[in-house]
Design a protein around this motif. Structure first.
Motif, PDB file in Angstrom:
ATOM      1  N   THR A 221      39.629   4.025 -13.174  1.00 24.41           N
ATOM      2  CA  THR A 221      38.896   4.586 -14.310  1.00 24.41           C
ATOM      3  C   THR A 221      37.394   4.678 -14.067  1.00 24.41           C
ATOM      4  OG1 THR A 221      38.703   4.523 -16.724  1.00 24.41           O
ATOM      5  CG2 THR A 221      38.562   2.402 -15.542  1.00 24.41           C
ATOM      6  N   HIS A 224      36.874   7.684 -11.898  1.00 24.72           N
ATOM      7  CA  HIS A 224      37.187   8.876 -12.694  1.00 24.72           C
ATOM      8  C   HIS A 224      36.022   9.224 -13.616  1.00 24.72           C
ATOM      9  CE1 HIS A 224      39.295  11.511 -15.562  1.00 24.72           C
ATOM     10  NE2 HIS A 224      40.228  11.662 -14.637  1.00 24.72           N
ATOM     11  N   LYS A 225      35.407   8.212 -14.200  1.00 22.71           N
ATOM     12  CA  LYS A 225      34.281   8.465 -15.099  1.00 22.71           C
ATOM     13  C   LYS A 225      33.064   8.968 -14.336  1.00 22.71           C
ATOM     14  CE  LYS A 225      31.841   6.579 -19.060  1.00 22.71           C
ATOM     15  NZ  LYS A 225      31.756   5.456 -20.030  1.00 22.71           N
ATOM     16  N   GLY A 231      36.632   8.388 -18.655  1.00 16.92           N
ATOM     17  CA  GLY A 231      37.621   7.509 -18.058  1.00 16.92           C
ATOM     18  C   GLY A 231      38.976   8.190 -18.003  1.00 16.92           C
ATOM     19  N   TRP A 233      41.982   6.751 -18.959  1.00 18.55           N
ATOM     20  CA  TRP A 233      43.033   6.192 -19.808  1.00 18.55           C
ATOM     21  C   TRP A 233      43.604   7.203 -20.792  1.00 18.55           C
ATOM     22  CZ3 TRP A 233      45.216   2.330 -17.792  1.00 18.55           C
ATOM     23  CH2 TRP A 233      44.490   1.395 -17.054  1.00 18.55           C
TER      24      TRP A 233
END
Length: 341
Positions: A221, A224-225, A231, A233
């Motif tokens: 995450t 990914h951010k 994030g 999720w």
């Protein structure tokens, strides 16, 4: 705007979205349901779902991917593109611009984008094709007419229409109506999506979408951010919700060196996806190709570092890893390079 697609996107047409809305008396809510800004229409595609397809690229995306291959699809509004190598320095565009958004700089021009309304007046005045508009408002009926032109090809190839972007689901109200109209005509519908919105955005589309092509990039995450601005999720939870709803799902992972190409990322992704093998019918690892040349035309800087092309041996090795971890339960294929982000 209702021009029919004739093989090239109508980039030299002067239409201002705000002018169109004010003349019609539409409210913002009416506008979102009745039309959407499209930045590309691609016919006879075989890379965006099964069979021969028409791909409608809807403008606007909430993500800010550092490698985005479609920078002209990020903003929700039409934008002016400028190609300096085509400019002949006549400055006709400077004189005709109604918003004083252009100024001469020797044998080129400067664009003051905070003044530019993307009305397209300068585009029509340019004799060398140095200016284009990315994004035009299309009505539902105009898009439906474009889509239905190739119904024979869809029927014989098992194809249909694919809605892409940007993030096409950002236009969920309009998309629900357009996809619903396609379904009434027995046209297969697919949605390419990053699944970043809240679940309700996608839930209302489910009766109208036959195939969900989910772009899944990074499992960690934090990374990914950094790479996308969000994030991961929400994306993973929406995959779970789609799977629990028994949707027909394809997964697409662009293999981007330094971002998505680690064995740990592919292993974690495979471990996550194999729990939904019953509804995930294809996982495509795509050899990513960047589109950095387009950024300067929008007055933007390509913020990512140089991204070398992934070697075919590396791509195949990652695919083999994905197959092993999935235990053969999900068909894993490789493709590319194409512009998939």
């Amino acid at each position: 705007m209702g021009e029919l697609f004739t093989g090239e996107y109508p980039a030299r047409t002067a239409v201002c979205e705000s002018d169109t809305r004010s003349r019609s008396g539409m409210t913002d809510a009416d506008e979102r349901l009745s039309r959407a800004v499209v930045f590309r229409v691609q016919k006879f595609s075989t890379a965006n779902g099964p069979g021969i397809r028409t791909v409608i690229f809807l403008k606007g995306c909430p993500l800010s991917c550092r490698w985005c291959p479609y920078p002209e699809g990020i903003s929700y509004r039409p934008e002016l593109l400028y190609y300096p190598d085509r400019c002949i320095g006549c400055h006709d565009c400077v004189e005709i611009c109604p918003n004083a958004a252009l100024s001469p700089v020797e044998d080129h021009i400067a664009i003051h984008r905070h003044f530019c309304q993307a009305c397209g007046t300068c585009v029509l005045s340019c004799p060398s094709g140095a200016l284009e508009i990315a994004g035009h408002p299309y009505s539902l009926d105009a898009l439906l007419e474009i889509i239905t032109q190739d119904r024979t090809f869809y029927q014989y190839s098992g194809g249909g229409v694919t809605f892409a972007g940007g993030e096409a689901a950002s236009h969920s109200g309009f998309l629900r109506r357009l996809a619903g109209a396609c379904k009434e005509l027995a046209i297969h519908t697919a949605l390419e999506t990053c699944l970043i919105h809240e679940w309700s955005t996608y839930q209302v589309l489910m009766p109208h979408i036959d195939l969900w092509i989910v772009n899944l990039r990074i499992m960690e995450t934090r990374l990914h951010k950094i790479g996308t601005g969000y994030g991961v999720w929400a994306v993973l939870e929406n995959v779970r919700m789609l799977a629990s709803s028994r949707a027909n799902i394809w997964i697409r992972t662009p293999i981007i060196p330094g971002w998505t190409d680690s064995e740990s990322n592919i292993r974690a992704m495979a471990e996550f996806l194999r729990d939904y093998a019953g509804v995930i019918h294809r996982w495509e690892l795509n050899a990513f190709s960047d589109n950095r040349r387009l950024y300067p035309t929008l007055g933007q800087v390509y913020v990512s570092e140089s991204l070398p092309a992934v070697h075919p041996d590396r791509l195949n090795a990652l695919a083999d890893l994905a197959r092993r971890v999935c235990g053969g339960q999900i068909p894993v294929v490789t493709s590319g390079p194409t512009l998939v982000g």
